[in-house]
Design a protein around this motif. Structure first.
Motif, PDB file in Angstrom:
ATOM      1  N   PHE A  76      56.460  -0.709  35.420  1.00  0.00           N
ATOM      2  CA  PHE A  76      55.740  -1.995  34.802  1.00  0.00           C
ATOM      3  C   PHE A  76      54.332  -1.591  36.177  1.00  0.00           C
ATOM      4  N   LEU A  77      53.192  -1.509  36.121  1.00  0.00           N
ATOM      5  CA  LEU A  77      52.153  -0.890  36.361  1.00  0.00           C
ATOM      6  C   LEU A  77      51.064  -1.900  36.550  1.00  0.00           C
ATOM      7  N   VAL A  78      51.034  -3.526  37.631  1.00  0.00           N
ATOM      8  CA  VAL A  78      50.177  -4.387  37.443  1.00  0.00           C
ATOM      9  C   VAL A  78      49.073  -4.012  38.480  1.00  0.00           C
ATOM     10  N   TRP A  79      47.864  -3.469  37.452  1.00  0.00           N
ATOM     11  CA  TRP A  79      46.409  -3.116  37.783  1.00  0.00           C
ATOM     12  C   TRP A  79      45.115  -4.557  38.056  1.00  0.00           C
ATOM     13  N   CYS A  80      45.037  -3.846  39.410  1.00  0.00           N
ATOM     14  CA  CYS A  80      44.322  -5.671  39.342  1.00  0.00           C
ATOM     15  C   CYS A  80      42.405  -4.901  40.259  1.00  0.00           C
ATOM     16  N   PRO A 155      44.644  -9.960  38.791  1.00  0.00           N
ATOM     17  CA  PRO A 155      45.361  -9.053  37.897  1.00  0.00           C
ATOM     18  C   PRO A 155      44.319  -8.333  36.324  1.00  0.00           C
ATOM     19  N   VAL A 156      44.443  -7.605  36.441  1.00  0.00           N
ATOM     20  CA  VAL A 156      43.615  -7.847  35.034  1.00  0.00           C
ATOM     21  C   VAL A 156      44.342  -7.172  34.035  1.00  0.00           C
ATOM     22  N   PHE A 157      45.003  -6.110  33.275  1.00  0.00           N
ATOM     23  CA  PHE A 157      46.298  -5.945  32.888  1.00  0.00           C
ATOM     24  C   PHE A 157      47.698  -5.349  33.402  1.00  0.00           C
ATOM     25  N   GLY A 158      48.603  -4.931  32.771  1.00  0.00           N
ATOM     26  CA  GLY A 158      49.685  -4.394  33.236  1.00  0.00           C
ATOM     27  C   GLY A 158      49.670  -3.676  32.035  1.00  0.00           C
ATOM     28  N   MET A 159      50.491  -2.892  32.223  1.00  0.00           N
ATOM     29  CA  MET A 159      51.021  -1.776  31.665  1.00  0.00           C
ATOM     30  C   MET A 159      52.834  -1.192  31.785  1.00  0.00           C
TER      31      MET A 159
END
Length: 245
Positions: A76-80, A155-159
């Motif tokens: 799970f990638l958390v894009w910040c 955190p903008v969104f996860g993936m």
């Protein structure tokens, strides 16, 4: 069409994953591809947090609105969006960074979105599947504490990333005339294009749910935008140092 266009047009959101882990080489290739996305003035105003710890993924699944695939995916990638590294660069030059502006907020948010989409395409080219998780913004303060995210980062969104354990149909998109304008903006094609799309989406929902869901895109959008969502975000972003001057 070439192979790249075919890959892009085969995209589906994947919400069921096999337990097989990604290799270190796969993760590195995905992240390196993300790094080579376009970036405003090369500021590279983003960071990525890779979460593989089962307990943290379980908590993130709850914080994201009880989405089980957050826990089940192997990565799970958390894009910040990240301005902190830029502040450090300024300090090295003995310059005080002006960070609390709308422009900096937009630049960082766009930068991370571009990088994440590069990563998504790279992952799909490796036979993996992804789904974006906007629910990471449901409780951003709790996500910030869990992942020890510092000020000037949000955190903008996860993936979710992993090997697909399902084969869903691609979700139809709006007709091209609804989104593409030549030389100047025109709303004239909207009504006809949306009428056409509503019928396409009604059939898609019926087929996908075995007739249990009978709705259109317009009805879905009206339900979504009839009230404000995530009103807590402005206060959270200001607390994290993303101003709106």
């Amino acid at each position: 069409m070439n192979d790249v266009i075919q890959l892009l047009q085969r995209h589906r959101s994947i919400r069921r994953f096999k337990p097989d882990p990604l290799s270190a080489e796969q993760v590195a290739a995905i992240l390196r591809s993300a790094q080579l996305a376009s970036s405003s003035s090369n500021v590279q105003a983003y960071s990525v947090i890779g979460v593989t710890d089962p307990a943290k993924k379980r908590e993130l699944a709850v914080l994201s609105g009880n989405q089980p695939y957050v826990e089940e995916c192997p990565l799970f990638l958390v894009w910040c969006a990240d301005l902190l590294r830029l502040r450090h660069a300024c300090e090295r030059q003995q310059v005080e960074m002006v960070h609390g502006t709308m422009e900096n907020f937009v630049v960082a948010t766009v930068d991370v979105a571009l990088a994440a989409q590069n990563a998504a395409i790279a992952a799909e080219s490796l036979g993996l599947g992804i789904v974006y998780i906007g629910g990471i913004r449901n409780q951003p303060a709790e996500v910030t504490r869990l992942l020890q995210i510092p000020r000037l980062v949000y955190p903008v969104f996860g993936m979710c990333v992993g090997y697909p354990d399902q084969d869903p149909d691609p979700r139809p998109r709006l007709p091209l005339q609804a989104v593409y304008h030549e030389n100047s903006y025109s709303a004239e094609p909207f009504r006809e294009a949306i009428d056409e799309y509503d019928q396409i989406m009604r059939e898609y929902y019926r087929r996908r749910t075995g007739g249990k869901r009978d709705t259109t895109w317009s009805e879905e959008m009206a339900a979504k935008f009839r009230q404000a969502a995530r009103k807590h975000l402005r206060a959270y972003l200001e607390e994290q140092g993303f101003g709106f001057e």
